[in-house]
Design an enzyme around this catalytic site. Structure first.
Site, PDB file in Angstrom:
ATOM      1  N   LYS A  58      31.971   7.399  57.489  1.00  0.00           N
ATOM      2  CA  LYS A  58      30.675   6.794  57.212  1.00  0.00           C
ATOM      3  C   LYS A  58      29.602   7.869  57.095  1.00  0.00           C
ATOM      4  O   LYS A  58      28.773   7.843  56.191  1.00  0.00           O
ATOM      5  CB  LYS A  58      30.332   5.773  58.310  1.00  0.00           C
ATOM      6  CG  LYS A  58      31.232   4.543  58.223  1.00  0.00           C
ATOM      7  CD  LYS A  58      31.145   3.615  59.420  1.00  0.00           C
ATOM      8  CE  LYS A  58      32.169   2.473  59.253  1.00  0.00           C
ATOM      9  NZ  LYS A  58      32.210   1.546  60.374  1.00  0.00           N
ATOM     10  N   GLN A 102      29.946   0.709  66.261  1.00  0.00           N
ATOM     11  CA  GLN A 102      31.354   0.718  65.857  1.00  0.00           C
ATOM     12  C   GLN A 102      32.160  -0.169  66.809  1.00  0.00           C
ATOM     13  O   GLN A 102      32.100  -0.010  68.023  1.00  0.00           O
ATOM     14  CB  GLN A 102      31.875   2.167  65.871  1.00  0.00           C
ATOM     15  CG  GLN A 102      33.269   2.326  65.326  1.00  0.00           C
ATOM     16  CD  GLN A 102      33.379   1.996  63.838  1.00  0.00           C
ATOM     17  OE1 GLN A 102      32.492   2.311  63.046  1.00  0.00           O
ATOM     18  NE2 GLN A 102      34.453   1.330  63.457  1.00  0.00           N
ATOM     19  N   ASP A 125      25.357  -3.586  59.057  1.00  0.00           N
ATOM     20  CA  ASP A 125      26.679  -4.225  59.101  1.00  0.00           C
ATOM     21  C   ASP A 125      26.556  -5.730  58.855  1.00  0.00           C
ATOM     22  O   ASP A 125      27.573  -6.422  58.703  1.00  0.00           O
ATOM     23  CB  ASP A 125      27.334  -4.005  60.479  1.00  0.00           C
ATOM     24  CG  ASP A 125      28.492  -3.021  60.402  1.00  0.00           C
ATOM     25  OD1 ASP A 125      28.925  -2.700  59.277  1.00  0.00           O
ATOM     26  OD2 ASP A 125      28.963  -2.583  61.467  1.00  0.00           O
TER      27      ASP A 125
END
Ligand code: NDP
Length: 288
Positions: A58, A102, A125
């Site tokens: 990422k 995460q 997200d």
């Protein structure tokens, strides 16, 4: 669509790496014209091996898009208070455009609570209740990256969706549920079945699909019998065995019956990261 390749069995290969690279180049062009540089902040708690690899990717792609990134790490022993303090700091920092936590977080921490500390305009997200609620209601929002990546991949390669039968196997908040909403949305217009571990006759259900997406993490569980000839087959699941990364789809068996298929790796994974970077640009715009 110019980058079409076919498998040995003749299926169109849905190349997520090629499309990711294009998307990142597009984002980089836009970033170059902004008045400040977007910043992606990742929060990784503990030392889960695969998570470290995902986070590294990422950061790499964000940087290739001309963004800055912050890699915030906490030990597996971090308390809820420490994790929440970090989340609040990032939420309040005007230089941070997007924040992700995460998954998975260590079991003693309340992952939902950490998510809810992300302001909606930094929720790259797309997993907070506000972002998910907006998605359900059809209101503009930052959309979860993996489902968005699946949709972008299908659209880029020209999958017909309107009026088509789509079957999504797996109903998680992360992948299956939001993907089913995206596929059913006006403009995409698929007729969607959301299957899961309690679905009866999964093989029969899958065989009805013009578009079949599997997101279960059950290695090679989707075989030739699940696939209608000519169907578009998208593999989201990631498992690991002695040969390395394995998908939900038995690629070798399915590629000669499918009309189009994602490789694993090299399909949905790179698209997830590309969509995260695109969402970080969108988040920057929401804040400016
Ligand atoms: P979850 O474990 O949260 O959800 C799995 C889903 O699959 C559940 O809905 C479960 O059903 C269903 N399921 C499990 N076994 C079966 C079965 N035998 N038949 C039918 N349905 C089944 O996983 P996630 O959604 O978080 O992730 C799914 C997979 O996708 C994982 O392998 C993960 O690593 C991968 N992943 C890949 C990404 C990418 O970029 N390619 C990004 C994110 C995840 P039930 O609800 O009934 O338990």
């Amino acid at each position: 669509m110019t980058d079409a390749m076919r498998t040995a069995g003749g299926a169109l290969l849905l190349d997520g790496i090629a499309l990711r690279d294009r998307m990142i180049a597009d984002v980089a062009r836009e970033v170059a014209s902004l008045s400040s540089i977007p910043c992606l902040a990742t929060v990784l708690i503990g030392d889960d091996g695969p998570s470290q690899v995902y986070v590294r990717n990422k950061h790499r792609q964000a940087q290739l898009a001309g963004m800055t990134s912050r890699n915030e790490r906490l030990p597996a022993s971090a308390t809820g208070e420490e994790a929440e303090r970090l989340m609040r700091t990032l939420a309040d920092d005007p230089n941070v455009s997007g924040i992700i936590v995460q998954q998975p977080v260590p079991a003693h921490l309340d992952g939902e609570r950490l998510l809810e500390l992300i302001p909606v305009e930094k929720d790259v997200d797309g997993l907070t209740t506000t972002s998910m609620g907006r998605l359900m209601r059809g209101i503009d929002s930052l959309v979860p990256c993996t489902p968005l990546g699946v949709l972008r991949l299908l659209q880029h390669y020209g999958a017909p969706t309107a009026g088509k039968r789509a079957v999504v196997v797996g109903r998680s908040n992360l992948v299956g549920l939001p993907l089913s909403v995206l596929l059913a949305r006006k403009g995409v217009d698929a007729t969607v079945t959301l299957a899961h571990s309690r679905t009866n006759d999964l093989v029969e259900v899958c065989r009805e699909a013009d578009i079949l997406v599997s997101a279960t993490g059950q290695a090679r569980s989707i075989g030739r019998a699940h696939v209608k000839p000519g169907a578009w087959v998208v593999d989201v699941g990631i498992s690991r065995d002695e040969r390395g990364v394995v998908g939900d789809v038995d690629f070798d068996a399915v590629q000669s019956v499918a009309g189009a298929i994602t490789p694993m790796p090299g399909g949905t994974g790179p698209m997830t990261v590309a969509c995260l970077v695109a969402n970080t640009l969108a988040a920057w715009r929401l804040q400016h």
